[in-house]
Design a protein around this motif. Structure first.
Motif, mmCIF file in Angstrom:
data_model
loop_
_atom_site.group_PDB
_atom_site.id
_atom_site.type_symbol
_atom_site.label_atom_id
_atom_site.label_comp_id
_atom_site.label_asym_id
_atom_site.label_seq_id
_atom_site.Cartn_x
_atom_site.Cartn_y
_atom_site.Cartn_z
ATOM 1 N N VAL A 350 0.850 -1.187 0.000
ATOM 2 C CA VAL A 350 0.000 0.000 0.000
ATOM 3 C C VAL A 350 0.892 1.245 0.000
ATOM 4 O O VAL A 350 1.818 1.365 0.802
ATOM 5 C CB VAL A 350 -0.943 0.018 1.226
ATOM 6 C CG1 VAL A 350 -1.825 1.261 1.189
ATOM 7 C CG2 VAL A 350 -1.789 -1.251 1.241
ATOM 8 N N LEU A 351 0.574 2.178 -0.893
ATOM 9 C CA LEU A 351 1.284 3.466 -0.986
ATOM 10 C C LEU A 351 0.277 4.593 -0.853
ATOM 11 O O LEU A 351 -0.863 4.487 -1.314
ATOM 12 C CB LEU A 351 2.015 3.604 -2.334
ATOM 13 C CG LEU A 351 3.098 2.587 -2.659
ATOM 14 C CD1 LEU A 351 3.594 2.797 -4.067
ATOM 15 C CD2 LEU A 351 4.247 2.694 -1.665
ATOM 16 N N GLN A 352 0.710 5.660 -0.224
ATOM 17 C CA GLN A 352 -0.101 6.872 -0.119
ATOM 18 C C GLN A 352 0.609 7.955 -0.948
ATOM 19 O O GLN A 352 1.768 8.284 -0.685
ATOM 20 C CB GLN A 352 -0.233 7.320 1.347
ATOM 21 C CG GLN A 352 -1.244 8.419 1.566
ATOM 22 C CD GLN A 352 -2.677 7.945 1.382
ATOM 23 O OE1 GLN A 352 -2.996 6.818 1.738
ATOM 24 N NE2 GLN A 352 -3.516 8.781 0.811
ATOM 25 N N ARG A 380 -4.497 6.536 -3.043
ATOM 26 C CA ARG A 380 -3.947 5.385 -2.342
ATOM 27 C C ARG A 380 -3.836 4.239 -3.324
ATOM 28 O O ARG A 380 -4.815 3.907 -4.011
ATOM 29 C CB ARG A 380 -4.831 4.976 -1.165
ATOM 30 C CG ARG A 380 -4.228 3.811 -0.368
ATOM 31 C CD ARG A 380 -5.126 3.339 0.732
ATOM 32 N NE ARG A 380 -6.319 2.655 0.189
ATOM 33 C CZ ARG A 380 -7.220 2.042 0.938
ATOM 34 N NH1 ARG A 380 -7.087 2.033 2.256
ATOM 35 N NH2 ARG A 380 -8.266 1.466 0.381
ATOM 36 N N LEU A 381 -2.655 3.641 -3.403
ATOM 37 C CA LEU A 381 -2.400 2.526 -4.299
ATOM 38 C C LEU A 381 -2.251 1.260 -3.458
ATOM 39 O O LEU A 381 -1.408 1.202 -2.562
ATOM 40 C CB LEU A 381 -1.110 2.753 -5.118
ATOM 41 C CG LEU A 381 -1.211 3.632 -6.368
ATOM 42 C CD1 LEU A 381 -1.617 5.046 -6.017
ATOM 43 C CD2 LEU A 381 0.109 3.641 -7.136
ATOM 44 N N LYS A 382 -3.071 0.281 -3.757
ATOM 45 C CA LYS A 382 -3.029 -0.993 -3.051
ATOM 46 C C LYS A 382 -2.741 -2.086 -4.077
ATOM 47 O O LYS A 382 -3.551 -2.335 -4.976
ATOM 48 C CB LYS A 382 -4.344 -1.276 -2.330
ATOM 49 C CG LYS A 382 -4.324 -2.588 -1.540
ATOM 50 C CD LYS A 382 -5.609 -2.777 -0.753
ATOM 51 C CE LYS A 382 -6.792 -3.052 -1.673
ATOM 52 N NZ LYS A 382 -8.023 -3.376 -0.933
ATOM 53 N N CYS A 383 -1.574 -2.712 -3.957
ATOM 54 C CA CYS A 383 -1.155 -3.761 -4.884
ATOM 55 C C CYS A 383 -1.456 -5.125 -4.249
ATOM 56 O O CYS A 383 -1.093 -5.379 -3.096
ATOM 57 C CB CYS A 383 0.334 -3.646 -5.198
ATOM 58 S SG CYS A 383 0.780 -2.118 -6.051
ATOM 59 N N VAL A 505 5.555 10.511 -1.904
ATOM 60 C CA VAL A 505 5.203 9.107 -1.711
ATOM 61 C C VAL A 505 5.455 8.739 -0.256
ATOM 62 O O VAL A 505 6.515 9.051 0.300
ATOM 63 C CB VAL A 505 6.034 8.197 -2.646
ATOM 64 C CG1 VAL A 505 5.550 6.754 -2.533
ATOM 65 C CG2 VAL A 505 5.960 8.691 -4.073
ATOM 66 N N HIS A 506 4.456 8.075 0.339
ATOM 67 C CA HIS A 506 4.606 7.566 1.704
ATOM 68 C C HIS A 506 4.152 6.125 1.737
ATOM 69 O O HIS A 506 3.198 5.721 1.044
ATOM 70 C CB HIS A 506 3.778 8.389 2.698
ATOM 71 C CG HIS A 506 4.349 9.755 2.954
ATOM 72 N ND1 HIS A 506 4.191 10.799 2.057
ATOM 73 C CD2 HIS A 506 5.082 10.234 3.997
ATOM 74 C CE1 HIS A 506 4.792 11.865 2.552
ATOM 75 N NE2 HIS A 506 5.338 11.555 3.707
ATOM 76 N N LYS A 507 4.820 5.357 2.562
ATOM 77 C CA LYS A 507 4.438 3.965 2.783
ATOM 78 C C LYS A 507 4.570 3.690 4.273
ATOM 79 O O LYS A 507 5.648 3.819 4.846
ATOM 80 C CB LYS A 507 5.332 3.005 2.002
ATOM 81 C CG LYS A 507 4.951 1.535 2.180
ATOM 82 C CD LYS A 507 5.847 0.654 1.343
ATOM 83 C CE LYS A 507 5.435 -0.802 1.458
ATOM 84 N NZ LYS A 507 5.684 -1.341 2.803
ATOM 85 N N GLY A 508 3.450 3.353 4.878
ATOM 86 C CA GLY A 508 3.463 3.147 6.315
ATOM 87 C C GLY A 508 3.830 4.396 7.089
ATOM 88 O O GLY A 508 4.421 4.307 8.164
#
Length: 1579
Positions: A350-352, A380-383, A505-508
């Protein structure tokens, strides 16, 4: 709905109007009413200043008048109004108004709706033209072409979603869609609308009036999936949606506050047929009571309903959504559900993302969101990973299940949608994108092939907020929106830099860079692969375990353990080793053609039961021999696997049907086909074949061609197969006989130069190409030739073309050659440079006038510079040019043509000219050789030197014409030398200059070099050494030949004694103040005879005598031609006294003096035999008594005692006189030594100055004078410590060089460096201040401690060190003084400028914020101090004065031209700055720009020309030391001269006393002597 044309009446309104108008311009209140009449008509009424109230009857009359006036414009109304009936008014809250209207209950400038009742029963609820829907802008011209039926329905549903979202807490949020055969009804429980200005139902039907257009920011951000709705953002809303969905629409709405339901009626035909900007849109409307089902569905009392629409469709939202009373959230199935069902259960990636664009600047690098306005969006990108299970892809399972449920989509595993997008929680059906750039495997890793295949198993679900704009149809994101572009390019490094939008880009919760994102994403994929992918479990045979196989990249595996099988079962078929297979084009690893191969092994990663293992097929392609195929070697328990020339394919080629088994016949057919098509030979297409292909190509092979032939633009080569027969020309361009393999061919072109004797091939060019196609024919190797090498055939020779296949192949190479000959037309001549020729050493031609040039070889060339033969021996012209004019025309020469006519020899060219002075001093010229018609000129640089010296011309000073003076220097004597052709002799030629009676100053030897002007300049070099009245000679010769011989006469002088000397003198007396003068031939005193050692004028007188003790070493100086000898001692013996006075340097000037010396009378002692004899004594200084002649009667008996007494008195006076004489002799001896030393030092200084570099004497004199001036200023400060110190240094250098405090004392700051200009000297002194300029500098702390000693209680010991020396010199040190010790200074620790003799500090150049150097910056002050004569001074650690002393004083102070320049550079000034016009800025920021100051103590100014060699600097240092020593000697001589004068004065007094004593006692002694004789005679 009726559309009324606008007219210019009082009731007409502007196109863009406001419901609320301003008050009347006279201050009256304005009340606006809309009256709903019982017959369905409406009347708008405006009252200006009606007062506080009005009777209803009066108000109704005004309404009636207004209605009757407007009735003509509203035809179609048949019912009449009963104006005389029971008329009353009613507001929207059902309050009846029967008697009076109180205007204070109504707000002014607001539109109020009232219903009028006339008592009749047929009152209507629908009113004609009740609502004004005229748009604020011409929105109809902006209607999107893709605004479809489905989009219109989505717009109306979005309106409802938007409405219910704004409900308060506790209110029901319901959107209900009822579909019937007649139409569709959309109901929502939103806030509703009424007839008020704020909540007018007009805003539903009026384009551009959305309540939510300004609240877009509320739906940007938040938490995914960003469910805050924002629809209807384009402002089309109800009317346009209704226009697309049906012919008419009825909108009903109610608010919580209103009791009635307001209706609005739309007609499609009226809206479409009258969409002109000059129209006013009015539509019918009404007021009614709410229905029972409406109250039950929306219990909080507000709703909106749109009826009579016909549409079908479905959607899902987080709000309670019903279609025909069925909740869509409860429906299972569909693409989304099935997709979610078949995904793995592993962690999601998941990326924000945060997107923004700064609207205040076009800069794409701006990242400060707080500076100005900006547009932003979030996503929000959810792979999600879809693994392969039991050898089958999960995505294939999804497609199969969708098809089984009747939801088939036309996609397969390769083109399956990998990105789904939702906006505000709603799926955009047309947004079926491929993989985003960050999902592509670009990073090179060990498991590259695995990673690439696993990337196809990922699907990305994107949730976006309202910051992203949809298309008009709301089925995809707007294609050209910058946020859409940024999202599509997310992860693309190259395109990301050029994007208008900036992405964070943020992740967690942690920010990620692109590289970090790429790494974490690929690590996540590999993690999913290893945990969930199941390619295959095992084969059908027992595997061989290979640990750590080689060539894992070629094998396509990443595991360190692999199982090797020879048989598996896949897709219901068996696959075994040795089986012949065909890999179809398009499979992984097979891109262009089908591949026929033999299956060798099946590889499965890991041990049996492991998850995530890959499976590969190892195949040996057709044409690859068995020995080059994959090799499995088993050695005991160890096994190894080498793929060699075999190919690895993923096992998925079997699943996709890309791998097929073939039979033996097919395999043999492919073998035969391959052999026939295998490359055999290389063939070059001829000109006819190239023309068929429309190619300008074909090599001119066979016959020779002339130089300059244009090469073909392209050369076409083909590879022929084995089945090609060259005799069959019709098959040359047959595609069957051209090999189309992807081979690389090289072409090398070499040339053998025909003009050279050797046959060495020189490389010309080389090209490598791959096959291409032209005119539909492929397999052509097209080499660019003429277009890339247009001048290829301009050089004559043999060109060899070699063609070959680059990689290993059975194809034979091909070699062809083209012969190129020179052109027949000559273009130019050229001079050959052979090994034996004049250019062999690489230097230009050199000849001396009067001699001949060496032989020259000339060749003829065509226009391409190819050498060609001469037709015959041509006429040759030779001349020497300089400056565009002819200097020499050569008439005598020899011309000869070689046997092969290739070379023309020109020899014996005699050069004669008298114009060489025009090209001096380099004598550079150009030798030009051309044919008789001057068609082929050739020129080469040459140098024509003048001949040897033949004669000369002398330019001399008038001193040589008149009389010369010994010791004088000839100020002008120039010898101008010429050769036999009257050219000045070249620089550097040496001639012999011999002199007699002269001497050369500062040099030895007779040889002199000619200067740039062809002269030997002897000015200032010749010094007259001959004596007065003698002759001197000068001769010049070269090579033994005398060019000049001259004789000159020295002036005559005579030395005379002008003082009167007595003819006789008493013995042991003195001659005093004897004057000698030198007279010229005319009898005048020569005042030029003046002693000036500093100017090398030594004029002194010496006295010699054989008969006297005269000291001949004593020198008596001449002053203005006159010399005074203070005293000459007379011998004690009688007789002739002769002495000679002569000039110390010119013995010819002499004179002899002769004087008669007589004996002084003797004193005899008288014996006093009778003690009682009375005598009279005179009192002497020792207490004894002298006999007085005039006071007593002489008694001869006492004569002896009296004479003895007188003798003692005379002896005592004589001893005192002798003592003073000895003292005078000692002083004179010391003076002689000092003068001799001074003379020797002056000679040494002269010799050193001669050794100076040319033109350097005068500037160094300037420096010495400047330094002397500073020293004098310092000494002029009296008892100041530095003045005393400078004086003491001179004395100490002579008397006490062993003093400790002198050994490490360097000097004063002001004397340790120089500067290049007066302005620098002044501003540096002003910056430092006089205290620091006069600071004493020492090397060591010992030297500092030795300068001053202390006694008890810290008091100064005035008898030691510096104070002791000051007292001895009659000086006193007053006040404090500064001392700087170099050992205590923290030196500069940076770099030193390389190859800099001054060892300047490598300080950085200051830069302004713009990056440029400040204007007027001259440098750093510390580097502008010259240390020419003090470079040798270093500390024990090796640091010089610049790194220690001056870095301490100046630091990094910058120097600028003007104050303005310094002010402009303020941003880059850190340690202070100064300007040449007086500006000073300290490091603490103090700026001094006012006033003027001229410091007394400054640095000496050194001219720019003083940048000399180290040798010169050493000489200058010695000169400085010598002059300082001479100055100290001068002071000592002055002191001793004063002491001598005092001693001589004392000697004179003593001598007068003795003479007086002798004169007074002589008669008495005579009488005594006579008495003595008489007494003797009597006895």
């Amino acid at each position: 709905m009726e559309l009324v044309e606008r007219t210019e009446t009082s009731y007409s309104r502007p196109r863009k109007r406001s419901i609320v108008e301003s008050s009347d311009e006279h201050g009256e209140e304005v009340f606006k009413f809309r009256i709903l009449l019982p017959n369905g008509a409406i009347t708008d009424l405006t009252l200006h200043g009606p007062g506080e109230e009005m009777f209803v009857d009066e108000f109704v009359d005004v309404v009636r008048i207004e209605f009757e006036r407007s009735a003509k414009r509203t035809p179609g109304i048949k019912r009449k109004i009963v104006w005389d009936g029971d008329v009353y008014l009613e507001d929207l809250s059902e309050n009846k108004i029967r008697k009076r209207i109180h205007f204070n209950r109504f707000k002014s400038n607001k539109l109020h709706t009232l219903r009028l009742f006339d008592g009749a029963e047929d009152t209507v609820d629908t009113f004609q033209n009740m609502w004004d829907l005229t748009p604020d802008t011409d929105l109809l011209s902006e209607l999107p072409a893709e605004y479809t039926f489905e989009t219109a329905l989505a717009d109306l549903i979005d309106n409802s979603l938007q409405a219910v979202w704004s409900n308060t807490l506790g209110d029901r949020r319901l959107v209900s869609v009822a579909v019937t055969d007649q139409g569709i009804s959309i109901f929502d429980s939103g806030p509703g609308m009424d007839g008020s200005d704020e909540k007018s139902i007009v805003k539903w039907g009026k384009m551009g009036s959305s309540n939510h257009r300004s609240s877009k920011g509320l739906a940007i951000g938040g938490k995914p999936p960003y469910l805050m709705p924002l629809f209807g953002m384009f402002g089309y809303g109800g009317p346009i949606a209704s226009m697309h969905l049906g012919r008419c629409a009825l909108v009903s709405s109610k608010t919580k506050e209103s009791k009635k339901v307001y209706t609005l009626y739309l007609e499609r035909e009226a809206l479409l047929n009258n969409s002109r900007s000059e129209c006013i849109w009015r539509t019918d409307g009404g007021i009614r009571d709410p229905l029972e089902d409406e109250i039950q569905t929306s219990p909080h009392g507000s709703f909106t309903k749109c009826d009579d629409l016909h549409i079908t469709g479905k959607t899902t939202t987080p709000i309670e959504f019903q279609v025909n009373d069925v909740n869509l959230a409860e429906i299972e199935g569909g693409e989304v559900a099935i997709t979610n069902l078949l995904s793995c259960n592993g962690p999601e990636f998941v990326l924000q993302l945060h997107f923004y664009i700064n609207l205040d600047t076009t800069s794409k690098t701006t990242s400060n969101q707080g500076s100005g306005s900006y547009r932003q969006a979030n996503a929000r990108l959810k792979c999600v990973y879809f693994p392969i299970v039991e050898g089958k892809e999960s995505i294939d399972r999804i497609l199969e299940k969708l098809e089984a449920e009747g939801c088939r989509i036309l996609e397969n595993f390769d083109n399956f949608c990998r990105v789904s997008i939702r906006r505000l929680g709603r799926l955009l059906p047309d947004a079926r994108w491929g993989r985003l750039p960050f999902m592509e495997p670009r990073r090179k890793v060990d498991k590259g092939q695995v990673l690439k295949r696993c990337c196809y198993r990922v699907k990305c679900f994107v949730e976006t907020d309202a910051g992203f704009c949809p298309t008009r149809s709301k089925t995809d994101l707007a294609h050209h929106d910058p946020f859409t572009t940024a999202l599509k390019n997310f992860g693309n490094k190259s395109l990301g830099k050029d994007s208008e939008a900036i992405v964070k880009v943020h992740k967690g919760g942690k920010p990620l860079s692109v590289l970090q994102l790429e790494k974490e994403y690929q690590d996540w994929i590999m993690q999913m692969h290893e945990q969930y992918d199941q390619e295959i479990d095992s084969g059908e045979d027992q595997p061989v375990i290979v640990v750590s196989p080689r060539n894992k990249k070629e094998l396509g595996i990443s595991s360190d353990v692999v199982r090797v099988h020879q048989a598996i079962r896949r897709k219901g078929a068996s696959w075994k080793s040795g089986q012949k297979i065909k890999i179809l084009k398009g499979a992984v690893g097979c891109h262009k053609n089908n591949i026929y191969a033999t299956l060798e092994y099946i590889l499965i990663e890991g041990f049996q039961g492991d998850v995530g293992g890959e499976a590969r097929l190892i195949c040996r392609p057709l044409g690859c021999p068995d020995e080059k195929g994959c090799l499995l070697a088993v050695n005991g328990e160890n096994a190894s696997l080498d793929i060699r020339k075999s190919i690895s394919f993923p096992i998925s080629v079997i699943d996709s049907g890309k791998c097929q088994a073939i039979d033996t016949a097919t395999w043999k057919y492919q073998l035969e086909k391959r052999h026939e098509k295998a490359p055999s030979t290389i063939d070059i297409l001829n000109i006819q074949q190239c023309r068929q292909l429309e190619i300008d190509g074909a090599l001119p092979v066979g016959a020779s061609v002339s130089a300059g032939l244009a090469p073909p633009n392209e050369i076409v080569a083909v590879v022929r197969p084995f089945n090609f027969v060259s005799s069959s020309s019709s098959k040359d361009l047959d595609p069957k006989y051209i090999v189309k393999d992807d081979l690389e061919m090289s072409m090398e072109v070499k040339c053998i130069d025909g003009s050279k004797d050797n046959n060495e091939c020189e490389p010309v060019c080389a090209e490598r190409v791959k096959p291409s196609s032209r005119s539909g024919l492929s397999g052509l190797y097209i080499f660019p030739l003429g277009c890339k090498f247009p001048s290829l055939f301009r050089k004559a020779g043999i060109y060899k073309f070699s063609f070959s296949i680059c990689t290993g192949s059975s194809c034979k190479p091909l070699e062809m050659q083209v012969v190129v000959t020179p052109c027949s037309i000559p273009r130019k001549w050229g001079i050959l440079c052979d090994k034996q020729g004049p250019f062999a050493d690489g230097k230009p031609l050199t000849v001396r006038v009067g001699s001949s040039f060496p032989h020259l070889s000339i060749a003829c060339y065509d226009k391409y510079y190819n050498r060609m033969p001469f037709e015959s021996t041509p006429e040759v012209k030779v001349k020497i040019m300089a400056g565009g004019s002819t200097l020499v025309c050569v008439k005598e020469m020899m011309v000869d043509l070689s046997i092969n006519k290739m070379t023309l020899q020109v020899t014996d060219m005699l050069i004669e000219s008298s114009n060489l002075d025009l090209i001096r001093p380099q004598y550079k010229a150009t030798l030009e050789i051309c044919s008789g018609d001057e068609l082929f000129p050739v020129s080469v640089p040459c140098q024509v030197n003048p001949g040897h010296p033949h004669h000369l011309k002398m330019t001399r000073s008038p001193k040589l014409e008149n009389s010369l003076i010994p010791g004088h220097v000839i100020d002008k004597l120039i010898l101008e030398l010429f050769d036999a052709y009257d050219n000045h002799v070249a620089k550097g030629v040496e001639v012999r200059v011999e002199v007699e009676g002269f001497c050369f100053q500062g040099r030895d030897g007779w040889m002199h070099k000619v200067d740039d002007h062809g002269c030997v300049n002897l000015s200032g070099l010749l010094k007259v050494t001959g004596g007065y009245g003698t002759s001197v000679h000068l001769s010049v010769s070269f090579g033994g030949k005398i060019l000049l011989k001259e004789e000159f006469q020295i002036a005559k002088r005579e030395l005379r004694m002008v003082s009167q000397v007595p003819s006789h003198c008493i013995a042991a007396s003195q001659l005093e103040n004897i004057v000698f003068e030198v007279f010229d031939s005319e009898g005048r005193v020569d005042e030029g005879i003046h002693d000036e050692p500093t100017h090398d004028q030594f004029h002194a007188l010496t006295l010699t005598s054989e008969s006297s003790q005269i000291d001949s070493t004593i020198r008596y100086t001449f002053r203005r031609g006159k010399c005074t000898v203070p005293s000459i001692p007379v011998p004690r013996e009688e007789g002739d006294f002769q002495f000679v006075a002569s000039h110390s340097h010119h013995p010819v000037l002499r004179t002899s003096v002769k004087i008669l010396v007589i004996r002084a009378p003797k004193l005899e002692l008288a014996t006093l035999t009778e003690p009682s004899t009375p005598i009279v004594h005179s009192q002497c200084s020792d207490g004894r008594m002298l006999l007085l002649q005039d006071t007593y009667v002489f008694d001869p008996k006492h004569a002896h005692a009296l004479v003895a007494s007188l003798f003692e008195d005379g002896k005592k006076l004589d001893r005192g006189l002798a003592k003073v004489g000895v003292q005078i002799g000692s002083i004179e001896n010391k003076l002689k030594l000092l003068n001799d030393r001074k003379t020797a030092i002056a000679r040494e200084i002269y010799d050193l100055e001669v050794l100076m570099e040319p033109l350097s004497f005068s500037p160094f004199d300037h420096v010495m004078d400047a330094k002397d001036l500073v020293v004098k200023r310092i000494e002029g400060k009296g008892d100041d410590v530095v003045a005393v110190f400078c004086n003491l240094l001179k004395t100490i250098q002579i008397r006490e060089p062993e003093k400790q405090y002198v050994q490490d004392v360097i000097g004063v700051v002001a004397l340790l460096g120089t500067v290049n200009s007066y302005r620098l000297s002044r501003i540096f002194a002003e910056y430092l201040g006089e205290d620091y300029m006069l600071a004493v500098v020492c090397k060591s702390n010992e030297a500092v401690s030795a300068l001053e000693k202390y006694v008890e209680k810290g008091e100064i010991d005035w008898s030691c060190s510096l104070h002791e020396a000051a007292s001895a010199s009659e000086k006193t040190i007053n006040g404090r003084f500064r001392v700087i010790c170099l050992e205590d200074i923290r030196p500069y620790s940076g770099d030193i400028t390389g190859n800099d003799r001054q060892r300047k500090l490598a300080l950085p150049v200051p830069l302004l914020p713009s990056g440029r150097t400040p204007h007027g910056f001259l440098g750093y002050a510390v580097n502008m101090i010259n240390l020419n004569m003090n470079m040798h001074i270093t500390t024990a650690a090796g640091y010089g004065l610049r790194e220690t002393l001056f870095y301490l004083l100046f630091g990094e102070v910058q120097v600028y031209e003007t104050r303005a320049d310094m002010q402009e550079a303020n941003a880059c000034i850190k340690s202070g700055a100064i300007s040449l016009d007086g500006g000073i800025k300290r490091g603490n920021g103090i700026l001094v720009v006012l006033g003027n100051c001229d410091p007394e103590i400054r640095f000496p100014v050194e001219p720019e020309v003083l940048r000399s060699s180290q040798h010169t600097l050493d000489v200058v240092k010695k000169i400085t030391d010598k002059k300082a020593e001479m100055e100290a000697l001068s002071a000592e001589i002055l002191k001793e001269t004063n002491a001598l004068a005092k001693a001589r004065h004392k000697f004179g007094k003593r001598r007068e006393q003795l003479c007086k004593f002798m004169e007074e006692k002589a008669p008495f002694i005579k009488e005594v002597m006579e008495s003595r004789k008489q007494l003797i005679a009597e006895n």
